[in-house]
Motif scaffolding. Structure first.
Motif, PDB file in Angstrom:
ATOM      1  N   SER A   1       7.188  -3.159  -5.837  1.00 43.36           N
ATOM      2  CA  SER A   1       7.708  -4.464  -5.694  1.00 43.36           C
ATOM      3  C   SER A   1       9.075  -4.219  -4.847  1.00 43.36           C
ATOM      4  CB  SER A   1       8.227  -5.045  -6.858  1.00 43.36           C
ATOM      5  OG  SER A   1       8.901  -6.255  -6.838  1.00 43.36           O
ATOM      6  N   GLU A   2       9.734  -3.213  -5.162  1.00 45.79           N
ATOM      7  CA  GLU A   2      11.088  -2.902  -4.352  1.00 45.79           C
ATOM      8  C   GLU A   2      10.694  -2.531  -2.906  1.00 45.79           C
ATOM      9  OE1 GLU A   2      14.768  -1.323  -5.565  1.00 45.79           O
ATOM     10  OE2 GLU A   2      14.242  -1.578  -7.905  1.00 45.79           O
TER      11      GLU A   2
ATOM     12  N   VAL B   1       6.638   0.132   9.147  1.00 40.25           N
ATOM     13  CA  VAL B   1       6.478  -0.640   7.888  1.00 40.25           C
ATOM     14  C   VAL B   1       6.114   0.515   6.888  1.00 40.25           C
ATOM     15  CG1 VAL B   1       5.404  -2.169   6.434  1.00 40.25           C
ATOM     16  CG2 VAL B   1       6.529  -2.858   8.736  1.00 40.25           C
ATOM     17  N   ASP B   2       5.079   1.213   7.092  1.00 41.73           N
ATOM     18  CA  ASP B   2       4.751   2.354   5.890  1.00 41.73           C
ATOM     19  C   ASP B   2       5.977   3.227   5.709  1.00 41.73           C
ATOM     20  OD1 ASP B   2       2.066   3.712   4.910  1.00 41.73           O
ATOM     21  OD2 ASP B   2       3.323   5.252   6.037  1.00 41.73           O
ATOM     22  N   GLY B   3       6.574   3.721   6.909  1.00 40.97           N
ATOM     23  CA  GLY B   3       7.428   4.737   6.654  1.00 40.97           C
ATOM     24  C   GLY B   3       8.710   4.052   5.792  1.00 40.97           C
ATOM     25  N   THR B   4       9.342   2.879   6.234  1.00 43.79           N
ATOM     26  CA  THR B   4      10.306   2.451   5.680  1.00 43.79           C
ATOM     27  C   THR B   4       9.862   2.188   4.061  1.00 43.79           C
ATOM     28  OG1 THR B   4      10.855   1.001   7.576  1.00 43.79           O
ATOM     29  CG2 THR B   4      11.849   0.072   5.412  1.00 43.79           C
ATOM     30  N   ALA B   5       8.725   1.507   3.847  1.00 42.35           N
ATOM     31  CA  ALA B   5       8.393   1.184   2.491  1.00 42.35           C
ATOM     32  C   ALA B   5       8.255   2.618   1.594  1.00 42.35           C
ATOM     33  CB  ALA B   5       6.964   0.600   2.375  1.00 42.35           C
TER      34      ALA B   5
ATOM     35  N   ALA C   1       9.921   4.988   1.984  1.00 40.84           N
ATOM     36  CA  ALA C   1      11.496   5.569   1.851  1.00 40.84           C
ATOM     37  C   ALA C   1      12.019   4.699   0.716  1.00 40.84           C
ATOM     38  CB  ALA C   1      12.393   5.539   3.085  1.00 40.84           C
ATOM     39  N   VAL C   2      11.864   3.504   0.664  1.00 41.92           N
ATOM     40  CA  VAL C   2      12.771   2.742  -0.223  1.00 41.92           C
ATOM     41  C   VAL C   2      11.802   3.019  -1.686  1.00 41.92           C
ATOM     42  CG1 VAL C   2      12.761   0.356  -1.287  1.00 41.92           C
ATOM     43  CG2 VAL C   2      12.977   0.585   1.163  1.00 41.92           C
ATOM     44  N   ALA C   3      10.626   3.194  -1.706  1.00 44.74           N
ATOM     45  CA  ALA C   3       9.878   3.649  -2.933  1.00 44.74           C
ATOM     46  C   ALA C   3      10.282   4.816  -3.366  1.00 44.74           C
ATOM     47  CB  ALA C   3       8.272   3.499  -2.734  1.00 44.74           C
TER      48      ALA C   3
ATOM     49  N   ASN D   1       0.845  -1.160   0.061  1.00 48.74           N
ATOM     50  CA  ASN D   1      -0.222   0.090   0.177  1.00 48.74           C
ATOM     51  C   ASN D   1       1.053   1.294   0.032  1.00 48.74           C
ATOM     52  OD1 ASN D   1      -2.557   1.425   0.386  1.00 48.74           O
ATOM     53  ND2 ASN D   1      -1.576   2.166   2.064  1.00 48.74           N
ATOM     54  N   ALA D   2       1.918   1.366   0.888  1.00 44.34           N
ATOM     55  CA  ALA D   2       2.717   2.640   1.101  1.00 44.34           C
ATOM     56  C   ALA D   2       3.484   2.606  -0.027  1.00 44.34           C
ATOM     57  CB  ALA D   2       3.600   2.392   2.234  1.00 44.34           C
TER      58      ALA D   2
END
Ligand SMILES: NC(=O)c1ccc[n+]([C@@H]2O[C@H](COP(=O)([O-])OP(=O)(O)OC[C@H]3O[C@@H](n4cnc5c(N)ncnc54)[C@H](OP(=O)(O)O)[C@@H]3O)[C@@H](O)[C@H]2O)c1
Length: 390
Positions: free
Chosen positions: A346-347, A366-370, A372-374, A321-322
Motif C-alpha cells: 500500500s505504501e 516507477v518499479d525502482g521507486t516503489a 525503494a519505498v517498499a 507489483n513491485a
C-alpha cells in the motif's frame, strides 16, 4: 516443428515445459534454455535437450567449460538476445517478477509468439506490451491456467459477445483463516499449497491472493474488459479454471485436473491441439464435489488493493507489483509478518503517485521507486518487530 526458447527453464514452469516438450519431440524443439544463476540445473537440462544456446542472466556466475555444440552466454543482454533470436518460433517467458518485462517486449518486437507465464510483465507494463504485440503483429498466448481457460472458451466466439469473466482461485494454503490467525503464519505454512506445485513467489502470492489480483489485471489487458466485468471466486478443487459469461446468459468454462502442463502444451501448440495421453486423465466422479465461495477480502486485503490499483491504472499496477515482490521477499526471509505485506504494498503505491507510463524507462523508474519505498517500509516494520520481541 515449433522451435522454442524457454526463459526461466530451471523454474517450476520451465521444468514443466521441458517435460511437455520431452513427450513431443515430433512437435517441439528446444532452441534456447535460460536461467538466472542455477548453473548446475541448467547444465543438466542442456545435456538432455541439446539447445543451440544456453544463457545465465547473472553475469557473476562462471559459465561452465563446454565442448558441446551449445553456445553458453551470460548477462542481461544475452537474455534479451535470446528473446529476439530469429531462429525461434515461440518464446516461453517463465521468468519470475517484473524482470520479465523487457524479455516480453523484446520477444514481441521480434515478431515471435509469446507463451506468457510471467504475468508480472503485463501488470507492470500492460499498455506497452499490447502496443509491442500490435506493432509487430505478434501473438500473446497465456500460460496461466485461468487465462488459458478463457482463451479456450473464447475460441470461435465474438469478443463483443462476452459479458463477464470469472477467474477461479484455489484460495491458497491459508484459505479459511481469519486476520487474527494470519499473524501467526510462518513462511513454511504459506508455502504449502494444497493443489498446485509452484515456485516460492507465486505460492506466497496465492496465499495472500495477490496472485488473483495480478491475474485480474492480466485478464483486463489480454481480453480488453473493464475491471467491473472481471470477477474472481474461490474454487478450492482447482478443476474449473475460469468462467466466461456471454451476453445471452450462457456460461462456458474449461475443466481439468490441476497441472500446468496442459496450459503450457496449449500455449505451445495454439491454435492446434496436440494429443497427450499423460494429460488425458479427467474424471468427473473423482473431481466432485466442485464448490465455490467468495474471496474473504478482510483476511486477504491484497486482492482488493491489487484490483483497485489495476482500475486506477497509470503507475499504480506497476507499483503494486513491485511493492508485492519486495513484500513477498521480506516475508519469506522472516523480516515481516504475513498481514504486514499489505502495508508494504500500500505504501509503495502511495509512494509513486499518479502518472502515465509511456515507455519502458517510465515503468522501470516507477518499479525502482516503489521497490525503494517498499524496502524502507519492510525495514521499518522489521525493526518495530525486533523492538517488540527483544
Ligand atoms: N509455477 C506455476 O505453476 C505458475 C503458474 C502460473 C503462472 N506462473 C508464473 O510463471 C512465472 C514463473 O513462475 P515459477 O513458479 O516457475 O518461478 P520459479 O520456480 O521461481 O522460477 C523462476 C525462473 O526464472 C529464473 N529467474 C529468476 N530471476 C531471474 C532474473 N533476474 N533473470 C533471469 N532469470 C531469472 C530462475 O532462474 P534460477 O533457477 O537460475 O534462479 C528460474 O528459472 C511467474 O511469473 C509466475 O507467476 C507460475
Amino acid at each position: 516443428m515449433i522451435r522454442v526458447a524457454i526463459l526461466g527453464s530451471t523454474g517450476s514452469i520451465g521444468k514443466s515445459a521441458l517435460q511437455v516438450i520431452a513427450r513431443h519431440p515430433d512437435h517441439f524443439q528446444v532452441v534456447t534454455l535460460a536461467a538466472n544463476r542455477r548453473v548446475e540445473e541448467l547444465w543438466a537440462q542442456v545435456g538432455r535437450f541439446g539447445p543451440q544456446r544456453a544463457v545465465l542472466a547473472d553475469e557473476s556466475v562462471p559459465l561452465p567449460a563446454s565442448s558441446s555444440p551449445t553456445r553458453w552466454t551470460s548477462g542481461r543482454q544475452a537474455l534479451l538476445a535470446a528473446a529476439a533470436d530469429p531462429e525461434v518460433d515461440v518464446v516461453l517467458n517463465a521468468l519470475v517478477g517484473a524482470t520479465g518485462l523487457e524479455p516480453t517486449l523484446t520477444a514481441l518486437e521480434a515478431g515471435h509468439r509469446l507463451a506468457l507465464a510471467n504475468k508480472e510483465s503485463l501488470v507492470a507494463g500492460g499498455a506497452l506490451v499490447l502496443q509491442a504485440a500490435k506493432m509487430a503483429g505478434s501473438q500473446i498466448v497465456p500460460i496461466d491456467s485461468e487465462h488459458s481457460a478463457i482463451l479456450q472458451c473464447l475460441e470461435g466466439t465474438r469478443r463483443d459477445s462476452v459479458q463477464r469473466l470469472v477467474l477461479t482461485a484455489s484460495g491458497g494454503p491459508l484459505r479459511g483463516r481469519n486476520r487474527e490467525q494470519l499473524w501467526h503464519v510462518r513462511p513454511e505454512d504459506a508455502l504449502r499449497h494444497p493443489t498446485w506445485d509452484m515456485g516460492a513467489k507465486i505460492t506466497i502470492d496465492s496465499a495472500t491472493l495477490a496472485n488473483k489480483a495480478l491475474e485480474v489485471i492480466e485478464a483486463h489487458y489480454l481480453y480488453g474488459l473493464a475491471y467491473d466485468r472481471i470477477d474472481a471466486v474461490v474454487h478450492p478443487q482447482s478443476i474449473i479454471h475460469s468462467f466466461v459469461e456471454f451476453v445471452d446468459g450462457s456460461v462456458l468454462s474449461q475443466l481439468g485436473f490441476p497441472t500446468m502442463e496442459l496450459p503450457i502444451l496449449y500455449a505451445l501448440s495454439y491454435p492446434d491441439r496436440v494429443e497427450d495421453e499423460v494429460l488425458r486423465t479427467y474424471d468427473p466422479v473423482r473431481s466432485s464435489p466442485l464448490t465455490f465461495e467468495e474471496i474473504d477480502q478482510e483476511a486477504f486485503p491484497l486482492f482488493g488493493l491489487g484490483v483497485e490499483a489495476g482500475a486506477k491504472g497509470g503507475a499504480a499496477p506497476a507499483a503494486y507489483n513491485a511493492g508485492n515482490e519486495i513484500a513477498v521477499q521480506a516475508f519469506l526471509e522472516g523480516r515481516i509478518r504475513f498481514p504486514e505485506m499489505v502495508d508494504v504494498v500500500s505504501e509503495a503505491i502511495d509512494g509513486v503517485g499518479v502518472g502515465q507510463l509511456t515507455s519502458v524507462e517510465d515503468v522501470l523508474a516507477v518499479d525502482g521507486t516503489a521497490r525503494a519505498v517498499a524496502t524502507e517500509v519492510a525495514h521499518r516494520l522489521g525493526e518495530a518487530r525486533m523492538g517488540t520481541t527483544s
